[in-house]
Design a protein around this motif. Structure first.
Motif, PDB file in Angstrom:
ATOM      1  N   GLY A 113      41.605  19.911  66.566  1.00 30.21           N
ATOM      2  CA  GLY A 113      41.372  21.216  65.954  1.00 30.21           C
ATOM      3  C   GLY A 113      39.900  21.455  65.654  1.00 30.21           C
ATOM      4  O   GLY A 113      39.377  22.552  65.841  1.00 30.21           O
ATOM      5  N   GLU A 114      39.215  20.413  65.196  1.00 32.05           N
ATOM      6  CA  GLU A 114      37.781  20.523  64.919  1.00 32.05           C
ATOM      7  C   GLU A 114      37.001  20.856  66.203  1.00 32.05           C
ATOM      8  O   GLU A 114      36.123  21.714  66.203  1.00 32.05           O
ATOM      9  N   GLU A 115      37.355  20.173  67.287  1.00 31.66           N
ATOM     10  CA  GLU A 115      36.664  20.419  68.554  1.00 31.66           C
ATOM     11  C   GLU A 115      36.892  21.858  69.048  1.00 31.66           C
ATOM     12  O   GLU A 115      35.987  22.486  69.583  1.00 31.66           O
ATOM     13  N   VAL A 116      38.108  22.367  68.873  1.00 28.08           N
ATOM     14  CA  VAL A 116      38.382  23.757  69.257  1.00 28.08           C
ATOM     15  C   VAL A 116      37.492  24.693  68.437  1.00 28.08           C
ATOM     16  O   VAL A 116      36.952  25.674  68.964  1.00 28.08           O
ATOM     17  N   GLY A 117      37.317  24.385  67.153  1.00 29.60           N
ATOM     18  CA  GLY A 117      36.413  25.186  66.321  1.00 29.60           C
ATOM     19  C   GLY A 117      34.991  25.176  66.846  1.00 29.60           C
ATOM     20  O   GLY A 117      34.289  26.196  66.795  1.00 29.60           O
ATOM     21  N   GLU A 118      34.549  24.046  67.371  1.00 26.22           N
ATOM     22  CA  GLU A 118      33.199  23.964  67.932  1.00 26.22           C
ATOM     23  C   GLU A 118      33.067  24.802  69.200  1.00 26.22           C
ATOM     24  O   GLU A 118      32.000  25.354  69.476  1.00 26.22           O
ATOM     25  N   VAL A 119      34.149  24.919  69.972  1.00 25.05           N
ATOM     26  CA  VAL A 119      34.134  25.809  71.140  1.00 25.05           C
ATOM     27  C   VAL A 119      33.892  27.242  70.667  1.00 25.05           C
ATOM     28  O   VAL A 119      33.058  27.970  71.220  1.00 25.05           O
ATOM     29  N   MET A 120      34.632  27.633  69.644  1.00 24.42           N
ATOM     30  CA  MET A 120      34.504  29.006  69.144  1.00 24.42           C
ATOM     31  C   MET A 120      33.113  29.247  68.577  1.00 24.42           C
ATOM     32  O   MET A 120      32.519  30.307  68.787  1.00 24.42           O
ATOM     33  N   GLN A 121      32.573  28.270  67.860  1.00 17.39           N
ATOM     34  CA  GLN A 121      31.229  28.398  67.312  1.00 17.39           C
ATOM     35  C   GLN A 121      30.207  28.580  68.438  1.00 17.39           C
ATOM     36  O   GLN A 121      29.319  29.428  68.348  1.00 17.39           O
ATOM     37  N   ALA A 122      30.336  27.795  69.486  1.00 12.10           N
ATOM     38  CA  ALA A 122      29.410  27.915  70.615  1.00 12.10           C
ATOM     39  C   ALA A 122      29.552  29.270  71.299  1.00 12.10           C
ATOM     40  O   ALA A 122      28.556  29.914  71.645  1.00 12.10           O
ATOM     41  N   TYR A 123      30.798  29.728  71.483  1.00 10.72           N
ATOM     42  CA  TYR A 123      30.996  31.025  72.136  1.00 10.72           C
ATOM     43  C   TYR A 123      30.413  32.153  71.288  1.00 10.72           C
ATOM     44  O   TYR A 123      29.736  33.041  71.813  1.00 10.72           O
ATOM     45  N   ILE A 124      30.658  32.106  69.987  1.00 15.01           N
ATOM     46  CA  ILE A 124      30.073  33.117  69.102  1.00 15.01           C
ATOM     47  C   ILE A 124      28.550  33.076  69.227  1.00 15.01           C
ATOM     48  O   ILE A 124      27.888  34.114  69.245  1.00 15.01           O
ATOM     49  N   GLY A 125      28.002  31.873  69.353  1.00 24.77           N
ATOM     50  CA  GLY A 125      26.557  31.726  69.531  1.00 24.77           C
ATOM     51  C   GLY A 125      26.044  32.325  70.822  1.00 24.77           C
ATOM     52  O   GLY A 125      24.900  32.772  70.896  1.00 24.77           O
ATOM     53  N   THR A 126      26.870  32.354  71.868  1.00 29.85           N
ATOM     54  CA  THR A 126      26.424  32.979  73.130  1.00 29.85           C
ATOM     55  C   THR A 126      26.405  34.497  73.017  1.00 29.85           C
ATOM     56  O   THR A 126      25.710  35.171  73.766  1.00 29.85           O
ATOM     57  N   GLN A 127      27.196  35.024  72.081  1.00 29.26           N
ATOM     58  CA  GLN A 127      27.308  36.477  71.914  1.00 29.26           C
ATOM     59  C   GLN A 127      26.331  37.025  70.889  1.00 29.26           C
ATOM     60  O   GLN A 127      26.172  38.237  70.773  1.00 29.26           O
ATOM     61  N   GLY A 128      25.676  36.147  70.127  1.00 28.37           N
ATOM     62  CA  GLY A 128      24.772  36.600  69.083  1.00 28.37           C
ATOM     63  C   GLY A 128      25.514  37.338  67.977  1.00 28.37           C
ATOM     64  O   GLY A 128      24.964  38.241  67.355  1.00 28.37           O
ATOM     65  N   GLN A 129      26.758  36.953  67.740  1.00 23.72           N
ATOM     66  CA  GLN A 129      27.618  37.651  66.779  1.00 23.72           C
ATOM     67  C   GLN A 129      27.062  37.591  65.361  1.00 23.72           C
ATOM     68  O   GLN A 129      27.254  38.508  64.590  1.00 23.72           O
ATOM     69  N   ASN A 130      26.387  36.510  65.013  1.00 25.34           N
ATOM     70  CA  ASN A 130      25.801  36.382  63.681  1.00 25.34           C
ATOM     71  C   ASN A 130      24.384  36.959  63.734  1.00 25.34           C
ATOM     72  O   ASN A 130      23.483  36.354  64.307  1.00 25.34           O
ATOM     73  N   PRO A 131      24.163  38.137  63.127  1.00 27.39           N
ATOM     74  CA  PRO A 131      22.844  38.765  63.227  1.00 27.39           C
ATOM     75  C   PRO A 131      21.726  37.936  62.593  1.00 27.39           C
ATOM     76  O   PRO A 131      20.576  38.053  62.999  1.00 27.39           O
ATOM     77  N   ARG A 132      22.071  37.091  61.636  1.00 29.92           N
ATOM     78  CA  ARG A 132      21.055  36.249  61.010  1.00 29.92           C
ATOM     79  C   ARG A 132      20.545  35.186  61.979  1.00 29.92           C
ATOM     80  O   ARG A 132      19.368  34.831  61.976  1.00 29.92           O
ATOM     81  N   LYS A 133      21.440  34.683  62.838  1.00 29.88           N
ATOM     82  CA  LYS A 133      21.074  33.607  63.753  1.00 29.88           C
ATOM     83  C   LYS A 133      20.707  34.105  65.139  1.00 29.88           C
ATOM     84  O   LYS A 133      19.928  33.477  65.846  1.00 29.88           O
ATOM     85  N   GLY A 134      21.323  35.194  65.592  1.00 27.45           N
ATOM     86  CA  GLY A 134      21.087  35.675  66.950  1.00 27.45           C
ATOM     87  C   GLY A 134      21.791  34.795  67.968  1.00 27.45           C
ATOM     88  O   GLY A 134      22.772  34.119  67.655  1.00 27.45           O
ATOM     89  N   ILE A 135      21.283  34.761  69.174  1.00 28.99           N
ATOM     90  CA  ILE A 135      21.874  33.950  70.240  1.00 28.99           C
ATOM     91  C   ILE A 135      21.423  32.508  70.048  1.00 28.99           C
ATOM     92  O   ILE A 135      20.236  32.218  70.047  1.00 28.99           O
ATOM     93  N   THR A 136      22.402  31.622  69.861  1.00 27.64           N
ATOM     94  CA  THR A 136      22.093  30.227  69.548  1.00 27.64           C
ATOM     95  C   THR A 136      22.636  29.247  70.569  1.00 27.64           C
ATOM     96  O   THR A 136      22.324  28.057  70.496  1.00 27.64           O
ATOM     97  N   HIS A 137      23.488  29.695  71.482  1.00 26.58           N
ATOM     98  CA  HIS A 137      24.121  28.789  72.442  1.00 26.58           C
ATOM     99  C   HIS A 137      24.101  29.406  73.840  1.00 26.58           C
ATOM    100  O   HIS A 137      23.935  30.621  73.995  1.00 26.58           O
ATOM    101  N   THR A 138      24.303  28.553  74.832  1.00 25.31           N
ATOM    102  CA  THR A 138      24.395  28.994  76.222  1.00 25.31           C
ATOM    103  C   THR A 138      25.826  28.780  76.721  1.00 25.31           C
ATOM    104  O   THR A 138      26.636  28.123  76.057  1.00 25.31           O
ATOM    105  N   ARG A 139      26.092  29.298  77.903  1.00 18.14           N
ATOM    106  CA  ARG A 139      27.395  29.058  78.535  1.00 18.14           C
ATOM    107  C   ARG A 139      27.592  27.557  78.758  1.00 18.14           C
ATOM    108  O   ARG A 139      28.704  27.054  78.665  1.00 18.14           O
ATOM    109  N   ALA A 140      26.507  26.852  79.029  1.00 18.60           N
ATOM    110  CA  ALA A 140      26.595  25.400  79.217  1.00 18.60           C
ATOM    111  C   ALA A 140      27.043  24.715  77.923  1.00 18.60           C
ATOM    112  O   ALA A 140      27.790  23.726  77.969  1.00 18.60           O
TER     113      ALA A 140
END
Length: 185
Positions: A113-140
């Motif tokens: 379950g924790e690992e699935v959460g990390e997938v979601m965190q990375a995907y959100i990071g590719t979308q820049g969903q958090n305006p404070r952080k911006g884009i933080t992750h890649t598709r890789a």
């Protein structure tokens, strides 16, 4: 402009990945690896994220050497596939360190379950969903997290079957047959 891809280079100014830059990245790493799997960089991804990914690959090259088997899959046909060899090592290590009781089984399932959460965190990071952080992750990054989910699930599968590879293959065949039946309608 050619970005400096060495590990000690300062971070580049944010700019979009162009086909020319992607070709340069692939040429730089590909020349070292000869046959390399490189992640796909989507148009519009920030160059600094791409360069970070390439730097991580470069650091692995320096640590393991450019001809390392880490980058190749030329195993003999009767060898255990890398997935299951790595899973077996992980299971052995975890069993030795943590035991094999019900609590450990629950921990391995929670780890999934924790690992699935990390997938979601990375995907959100590719979308820049958090305006404070911006884009933080890649598709890789998302792909790597998905691989962690697969490995973690395979480790957990060991707790419920004596032959996890065969169990997974059998299940995949059943799912494939269902897909064929549905498509035939």
């Amino acid at each position: 402009m050619r970005p400096n891809l060495t590990p000690d280079a300062p971070p580049p100014a944010a700019q979009e990945v162009t086909p020319e830059i992607e070709a340069l990245v692939r040429q730089t790493i590909g020349a070292e690896l000869r046959r390399a799997f490189l992640p796909e960089f989507a148009p519009g991804e920030n160059l600094d994220l791409v360069v970070r990914t390439v730097r991580n690959i470069y650091i692995r090259l320096v640590e393991r050497g450019h001809a390392s088997d880490y980058w190749r899959s030329e195993a003999p046909p009767d060898a255990v596939p890398p997935l299951w060899a790595t899973v077996a090592k992980s299971v052995d290590w975890l069993d030795t360190k943590n035991g094999t009781g019900d609590h450990e089984t629950a921990m391995r399932l929670m780890k999934l379950g924790e690992e699935v959460g990390e997938v979601m965190q990375a995907y959100i990071g590719t979308q820049g969903q958090n305006p404070r952080k911006g884009i933080t992750h890649t598709r890789a990054d998302v792909a790597a997290e998905l691989c962690d989910v697969i490995l973690t699930a395979a480790v957990a599968l060991h707790r419920f079957t004596d032959d996890p590879a065969e169990t997974l293959d059998h299940h995949a065949e059943r799912v494939g047959r269902r897909i064929d039946q549905i498509r035939a309608w």
